[in-house]
Motif scaffolding. Structure first.
Motif, PDB file in Angstrom:
ATOM      1  N   SER A 190      27.810  -9.758 -50.179  1.00  0.00           N
ATOM      2  CA  SER A 190      29.127  -9.488 -49.299  1.00  0.00           C
ATOM      3  C   SER A 190      28.582  -9.316 -47.773  1.00  0.00           C
ATOM      4  O   SER A 190      27.718  -8.676 -47.540  1.00  0.00           O
ATOM      5  N   ASP A 194      32.467 -12.849 -49.140  1.00  0.00           N
ATOM      6  CA  ASP A 194      31.356 -13.213 -50.026  1.00  0.00           C
ATOM      7  C   ASP A 194      30.603 -14.435 -49.669  1.00  0.00           C
ATOM      8  O   ASP A 194      31.070 -15.398 -49.840  1.00  0.00           O
ATOM      9  N   THR A 254      35.874  -8.315 -45.398  1.00  0.00           N
ATOM     10  CA  THR A 254      34.486  -8.652 -46.111  1.00  0.00           C
ATOM     11  C   THR A 254      34.667  -9.799 -46.839  1.00  0.00           C
ATOM     12  O   THR A 254      35.530 -10.089 -47.669  1.00  0.00           O
TER      13      THR A 254
END
Length: 371
Positions: free
Chosen positions: A287, A282, A280
């Motif tokens: 996200s 940013d 994941t």
């Protein structure tokens, strides 16, 4: 009698245009309004008479054949005077000169330039800013009238409201009336006996004011945005000029811009590159989940649709492009090294060698390092 060609400073083979140019140049220097000396006045007469003769083809031919005696001397004929009058005044000769209109005190204000710093996030989504601007604003005391409250401008006693004063100049054709801006009222036609004490009769003062602006998405460094009517107020409460915003976009630590796309580099361990993984990251607007396939290579580019920049003139956002960089460990403990050696025995990799040329690989690397 002086030779006409010598008076004008031209050769006897001079063209009509050369004669006219020489005459206008000398007339500007010698005209009584410019050069009041007696010697200049006499030279002006000679120059004008020489031009009258040489500018007329028939008279010039007669002069070349018989001299100046046929034309009655230097005082005869001043048909070329209209040229000099147009040069100086742009109007008709005689005592009926057209009076000009008085100037208006109200003028358009100057444009203003403000520099604004933006983040890359501001560029992606657009941003609202309240900017403090130091500029000229309308005087609240006189509201742009330039006069102390309770007073008003009065008609100029010298020009009687015309903004122009006339004077008569004696010339070879008689009296010539010229018009000039009145020095008492500066051409406005009125004077202000009691100027506003707050703005000293300017109708405006310097002050800080707040300008609210919605900066659209997609701007870039060097772009100027125009806000019509948001610049300085003009003298005497005249219309505002324009305000220009010059944009500077600050560099981002992670993301860089390529047109409407955003670029980033994702560092992946050798193990995750071999086995594949999920990660994941940013992005600038939240996200994002990424799936890395097993065997992903350095230089592979993962594209996340519509996570880039909204274009300045458009609605579809660009993409976020993430270049993979496989990180090889520089130091291994003995146990880890033994595991890698065991892996090497099982996979039996060949020695390093030059591979077949793949243009696509270089395109990926170019995208990766274009930051």
């Amino acid at each position: 009698m002086a030779d006409h060609y010598e008076v004008l400073g031209v050769s006897r083979e001079a063209s009509p245009d050369e004669i006219k140019t020489a005459y206008r140049r000398l007339a500007r220097q010698l005209h009584p309004d410019v050069n009041p000396g007696e010697d200049a006045a006499e030279r002006f007469k000679l120059v004008t008479h020489a031009y009258d003769v040489l500018s007329d083809p028939e008279q010039r031919q007669r002069y070349d054949m018989g001299g100046d005696s046929a034309f009655g001397g230097a005082g005869a004929g001043f048909g070329g005077f209209s040229d000099i009058f147009e040069t100086f005044f742009g109007g008709a000769t005689g005592g009926g000169a057209r009076a000009g209109r008085p100037r208006s005190r109200r003028e358009r204000g100057q444009d203003a330039l403000v520099r604004v710093d933006l983040t890359l996030g501001d560029v992606v989504f657009g941003v609202h800013r309240d900017l403090e601007v130091d500029t000229a604003v309308l005087c609240e005391t006189c509201q742009g009238s330039c006069c102390q409250p309770g007073t008003q401008p009065v008609t100029c006693d010298i020009c009687h409201g015309s903004g122009q004063v006339q004077r008569t100049v004696r010339s070879l054709l008689g009296n010539v009336v010229t018009s000039q801006p009145c020095t008492t009222c500066q051409g406005y036609g009125t004077t202000i006996p009691y100027p506003c004490s707050s703005c000293q009769g300017q109708g405006r003062v310097r002050a800080r004011r707040t300008v609210s602006i919605d900066i659209p998405a997609g701007v870039e460094t060097g772009l100027r945005l125009q806000l019509p009517g948001s610049g300085e107020v003009g003298p005497a409460g005249g219309p505002n000029g324009d305000l220009y915003l010059e944009v500077t976009v600050e560099p981002h630590d992670v993301f860089s811009r390529d047109g409407d796309d955003l670029l980033a580099t994702l560092e992946v361990s050798m193990v995750d590159a071999i086995l594949g993984t999920s990660v994941t990251i940013d992005s600038l607007d939240g996200s994002v989940d990424l799936d890395l396939r097993a065997g992903v290579q350095s230089g592979d580019v993962l594209t996340i649709r519509e996570r880039g920049i909204t274009p300045l003139r458009g609605s579809v956002r660009g993409d976020l492009r993430v270049a993979v960089q496989v990180v090889t460990p520089a130091h291994l403990d003995p146990k880890s090294r033994a595991l890698v050696q065991e892996l090497a025995k099982r996979t039996k990799p060949g020695p390093p060698h030059l591979a077949e040329f793949h243009p696509g690989l270089f395109a990926k690397l170019r995208d990766k390092f274009k930051r």
